[in-house]
Design a protein around this motif. Structure first.
Motif, PDB file in Angstrom:
ATOM      1  N   HIS A  73      -8.765  38.100  -4.053  1.00 18.24           N
ATOM      2  CA  HIS A  73      -9.034  39.121  -4.935  1.00 18.24           C
ATOM      3  C   HIS A  73      -9.753  38.772  -6.353  1.00 18.24           C
ATOM      4  O   HIS A  73      -9.393  37.446  -6.775  1.00 18.24           O
ATOM      5  CB  HIS A  73      -7.929  39.958  -5.276  1.00 18.24           C
ATOM      6  CG  HIS A  73      -8.060  41.316  -5.868  1.00 18.24           C
ATOM      7  ND1 HIS A  73      -8.225  41.404  -7.292  1.00 18.24           N
ATOM      8  CD2 HIS A  73      -8.329  42.424  -5.414  1.00 18.24           C
ATOM      9  CE1 HIS A  73      -8.381  42.721  -7.669  1.00 18.24           C
ATOM     10  NE2 HIS A  73      -8.685  43.230  -6.516  1.00 18.24           N
ATOM     11  N   ALA A  74     -10.384  39.362  -6.997  1.00 19.33           N
ATOM     12  CA  ALA A  74     -10.988  38.906  -8.297  1.00 19.33           C
ATOM     13  C   ALA A  74     -10.078  38.806  -9.271  1.00 19.33           C
ATOM     14  O   ALA A  74     -10.510  37.545 -10.206  1.00 19.33           O
ATOM     15  CB  ALA A  74     -12.103  40.072  -8.659  1.00 19.33           C
ATOM     16  N   SER A  75      -9.065  38.972  -9.360  1.00 17.12           N
ATOM     17  CA  SER A  75      -7.898  38.923 -10.413  1.00 17.12           C
ATOM     18  C   SER A  75      -7.032  37.692  -9.839  1.00 17.12           C
ATOM     19  O   SER A  75      -6.165  37.397 -10.459  1.00 17.12           O
ATOM     20  CB  SER A  75      -7.059  40.261 -10.456  1.00 17.12           C
ATOM     21  OG  SER A  75      -6.362  40.735  -9.287  1.00 17.12           O
ATOM     22  N   GLY A  76      -7.076  37.308  -8.390  1.00 16.24           N
ATOM     23  CA  GLY A  76      -6.362  36.180  -8.168  1.00 16.24           C
ATOM     24  C   GLY A  76      -5.061  36.593  -7.599  1.00 16.24           C
ATOM     25  O   GLY A  76      -4.072  35.790  -7.526  1.00 16.24           O
ATOM     26  N   PHE A  77      -4.547  37.848  -7.248  1.00 10.50           N
ATOM     27  CA  PHE A  77      -3.265  38.364  -7.106  1.00 10.50           C
ATOM     28  C   PHE A  77      -3.110  38.269  -5.604  1.00 10.50           C
ATOM     29  O   PHE A  77      -1.590  38.120  -5.213  1.00 10.50           O
ATOM     30  CB  PHE A  77      -2.802  39.734  -7.682  1.00 10.50           C
ATOM     31  CG  PHE A  77      -3.184  40.754  -6.790  1.00 10.50           C
ATOM     32  CD1 PHE A  77      -2.074  41.423  -6.094  1.00 10.50           C
ATOM     33  CD2 PHE A  77      -4.487  41.267  -6.982  1.00 10.50           C
ATOM     34  CE1 PHE A  77      -2.526  42.581  -5.528  1.00 10.50           C
ATOM     35  CE2 PHE A  77      -4.696  42.494  -6.190  1.00 10.50           C
ATOM     36  CZ  PHE A  77      -3.717  43.038  -5.385  1.00 10.50           C
TER      37      PHE A  77
END
Length: 333
Positions: free
Chosen positions: A309-313
């Motif tokens: 995911h773009a947020s890295g979660f």
């Protein structure tokens, strides 16, 4: 719905007439789930002589006397809270739950009243459902801040029950109010039972899955910071935080791995610092974020990558071995 003019039945629950709120609608519903009050009628009145004939009175009367089944919270000096670490002032729903909630949980779980799982579910349902009703009814802000809200929420349970009252341009009489109150009881009660079911039948069984994953974490990686859930989709976050404290886990767990039951691929999810937070204890590497498939595998050096995911979660890999390697590289990054 019984009215003040209705002849007294064997058992009656009394509450106030007029505009109603979520707390007394829910309180009446919960009482009717108990063996003592399951066959009762409900009397809505502000006539003290009528209410005095009721076996239990909630949200009216200016008295909190549990030994006499009087459960009002509007009187000066009232400060009752649930206890067990919860300090929100109780509404009539919280008062009913405090004294009769265990009976409801026992009935649902079909367990002895002294079974430890009954107490666990009793406390968790208060935390996740009843306390919010108490807080909203008593005007307790969810956050300690004077900043204005960034958006409006009109879909809370209290808001939806309140909308069942007659509007300004509808007839405002006992008939319309009692009909709305019956709908409010049904709405609040349905969501309460859904909460009990979730906590008792979904949330509680997941605790053992998380406990097993924590116990076996060093078999996954020597760091002890990666766990693998044997059943994907189970609720794990609050169990993880609680078990870390109970088991005195010294090195914080950073990543949770599980199989997506629909796609049969593996997921890696970052652990947040606290329950409900959108932050992460340690996100996946910046260089991976927003990439998919071959492009992601090329950057992180792990075959079979699906996405990060773009947020890295959260991220994914086609295989267990691949997702474990992604987690190990994230720990080391």
């Amino acid at each position: 719905m019984a009215t003040a003019a209705t002849k007294r039945k064997a058992v009656q629950i009394g509450t106030h007439s007029g505009t109603f709120h979520c707390d007394e609608a829910l309180g009446c519903f919960m009482l009717k789930l108990t063996p003592q009050f399951q066959d009762c009628s409900i009397v809505r009145s502000r006539d003290a002589s009528v209410l005095a004939e009721c076996d239990v009175i909630i949200d009216v009367g200016g008295v909190y006397e549990p030994e006499n089944n009087r459960f009002d919270h509007h009187q000066r000096g009232f400060s009752e809270v649930f206890g067990h670490g919860y300090n929100t002032k109780l509404s009539s729903a919280g008062l009913v739950y405090k004294h009769y909630g265990r009976d409801v949980i026992v009935s649902h779980m079909k367990l002895p009243a002294d079974h430890p799982d009954v107490e666990t579910v009793y406390l968790e349902v208060y935390k996740n459902f009843i306390e919010a009703v108490d807080a909203v009814d008593n005007g307790v802000n969810q956050f300690d801040t004077d900043s204005p809200a960034k958006y409006i929420v009109n879909t809370t349970l209290g808001s939806r029950v309140a909308r069942l009252n007659p509007t300004w341009n509808q007839p405002y009489n006992d008939e319309t109010l009692d009909a709305g109150f019956a709908k409010g009881m049904e709405l609040a009660g349905k969501e309460f039972l859904e909460s009990v079911h979730y906590v008792a039948d979904v949330w509680l069984p997941a605790k053992q899955i998380v406990a097993t994953a924590i116990a076996e974490r060093h078999q996954v990686d020597p760091s002890g910071q990666i766990i693998v859930l044997k059943q994907g989709g189970c609720p794990w976050k609050d169990h993880l935080f609680n078990l870390e404290k109970e088991l005195a886990v010294e090195v914080p767990i950073l990543y949770v791995l599980y199989e997506d039951e629909r796609e049969r691929k593996w997921r890696i999810q970052c652990v947040p610092p606290t329950f409900g937070s959108f932050d992460q204890r340690k996100s996946m590497p910046e260089a991976w974020r927003g990439l998919r498939d071959e492009a992601l595998s090329a950057v992180c050096g792990v075959p079979g990558c699906v996405f990060v995911h773009a947020s890295g979660f959260i991220g994914g890999n086609a295989t267990y071995e691949g997702v474990v390697e992604m987690a190990r590289k994230s720990v080391a990054a």
